[in-house]
Design an enzyme around this catalytic site. Sequence first.
Site, PDB file in Angstrom:
ATOM      1  N   LYS A  23       0.959  -1.068  -0.712  1.00 56.32           N
ATOM      2  CA  LYS A  23       0.336  -0.234   0.059  1.00 56.32           C
ATOM      3  C   LYS A  23       0.905   1.514  -0.132  1.00 56.32           C
ATOM      4  O   LYS A  23       0.642   2.665  -0.616  1.00 56.32           O
ATOM      5  CB  LYS A  23      -1.019  -0.116   0.929  1.00 56.32           C
ATOM      6  CG  LYS A  23      -2.219  -0.843   0.289  1.00 56.32           C
ATOM      7  CD  LYS A  23      -2.149  -1.860   2.415  1.00 56.32           C
ATOM      8  CE  LYS A  23      -3.678  -2.687   2.098  1.00 56.32           C
ATOM      9  NZ  LYS A  23      -4.711  -2.881   3.173  1.00 56.32           N
ATOM     10  N   ASP A  50     -11.009   2.372   4.270  1.00 56.57           N
ATOM     11  CA  ASP A  50     -11.262   1.484   3.819  1.00 56.57           C
ATOM     12  C   ASP A  50     -12.925   1.525   4.303  1.00 56.57           C
ATOM     13  O   ASP A  50     -13.497   0.289   3.941  1.00 56.57           O
ATOM     14  CB  ASP A  50     -10.628   1.182   5.646  1.00 56.57           C
ATOM     15  CG  ASP A  50      -9.562  -0.208   5.232  1.00 56.57           C
ATOM     16  OD1 ASP A  50      -9.630  -0.637   3.662  1.00 56.57           O
ATOM     17  OD2 ASP A  50      -8.819  -0.695   5.979  1.00 56.57           O
ATOM     18  N   GLN A  99      -4.704  -1.392   9.437  1.00 55.73           N
ATOM     19  CA  GLN A  99      -4.661  -2.008   8.963  1.00 55.73           C
ATOM     20  C   GLN A  99      -4.928  -3.590  10.023  1.00 55.73           C
ATOM     21  O   GLN A  99      -4.817  -4.273  11.006  1.00 55.73           O
ATOM     22  CB  GLN A  99      -2.613  -3.301   8.645  1.00 55.73           C
ATOM     23  CG  GLN A  99      -2.592  -4.038   8.055  1.00 55.73           C
ATOM     24  CD  GLN A  99      -3.190  -4.214   6.394  1.00 55.73           C
ATOM     25  OE1 GLN A  99      -3.311  -3.766   5.658  1.00 55.73           O
ATOM     26  NE2 GLN A  99      -3.860  -5.305   5.884  1.00 55.73           N
TER      27      GLN A  99
END
Length: 299
Positions: free
Chosen positions: A60, A127, A104
Site C-alpha cells: 500500500k 477503508d 491494517q
Amino acid sequence: MASPDGHTASIIDGKGIAQAIRSEIADEVCRLSEKYGKVPGLAVVIVGNRKDSQSYVSMKRKACAEAGIKSFDVDLPEQVLESELISKVHELNALPDVHGILVQLPLPKHINEEKVLTEISLEKDVDGFHPLNIGKLAMKGREPLFLPCTPKGCLELLSRSGISVKGKKAVVVGRSNIVGLPVALLLLKADATVTVVHSHTQDPESIIRDADIVIAAAGQAMMIKGSWIKPGAAVIDVGTNAVNDPSKKSGYRLVGDVNFQEACKVAGWVTPVPGGVGPMTVAMLLKNTLDGAKRVIEQ
C-alpha cells in the site's frame, strides 16, 4: 484449459485494470498538485509484526509513492495499549494533510477492533468500515462517503469488463464484514437479485449454479468446482489461500476459492488468483484517498 467444445472463459486481468486505474489516479494527483499545490495524504497504521499484514502494508505504501500520494507511516508495537492506538488515530484525524486513515486489520487480540475503527473520522475512513459508512451502504437512497475497497474493486472489475449487474442473479459466497456482507449490499444497490451463501447454507451448490454472477469470498481453497458454475457466468474470486506446493521455492502457492482450471471451461468470465481482485483492492484504496482529498482541497 479448453473444454471438449473448446470453450474457455475470458480471463479478467485485474492487474491490468488496476494499473490503468492507478495511472488515472496519478494524473489526477498531478493536476491537484499543479492547481492547488497540495497532494492527497494517506496514513497507514500497522500494529505488531504479522508477516501478511506487513506485506500488505508495504504494498500500500509503495502504491502511494507511485501515484504521488504522500504516505504517513505509523508502526506500533504488538503490545501497544488500545488507548494509545486510539489517541494516535485522534492525532491523525486532526492532521489536515492526512486525507485517509487506514488501520491494517486484524488487530492484536487485546484491542477492540470496532472501538478503534469507530474513532476514525468519517471523512477519512478510506477503508469504508466505519459503522456509519456501512450503515449508509445498507440503506436505500443513502450514499456512504467511502465504499470498502475490495467490494468496490469487485464491482469495478465487472463494470470495466462490460458485465452488467442490473436484474442479474448474483450469489455471494461468504458473509465477512470485510468482503461478503458489503459486496452483497453493493450488488443490491446496483439492482442485482442477491443471495448470500454461508457455512450454514443447505445445498450451496444448487444456489451457486443458478447465479449469473458469483463473488467467492469464503476463504476455502478451491471450494467452488466447475460443475457448480452456470455456463457463461461471471466469476469473481476474492479468495487467497496458501496450499502446499513442493515445486515452489516458498513451499506453497496461492489459489482462490474457485477451482480456476475447471471454472475456465464453463464460466463466461473469471478472475485469476493471484492477479485478479488483489491488485484492485489497492487501486480502490488510492481512489478513496484521492476522493477524500478532493473533497477537502477543492472546497
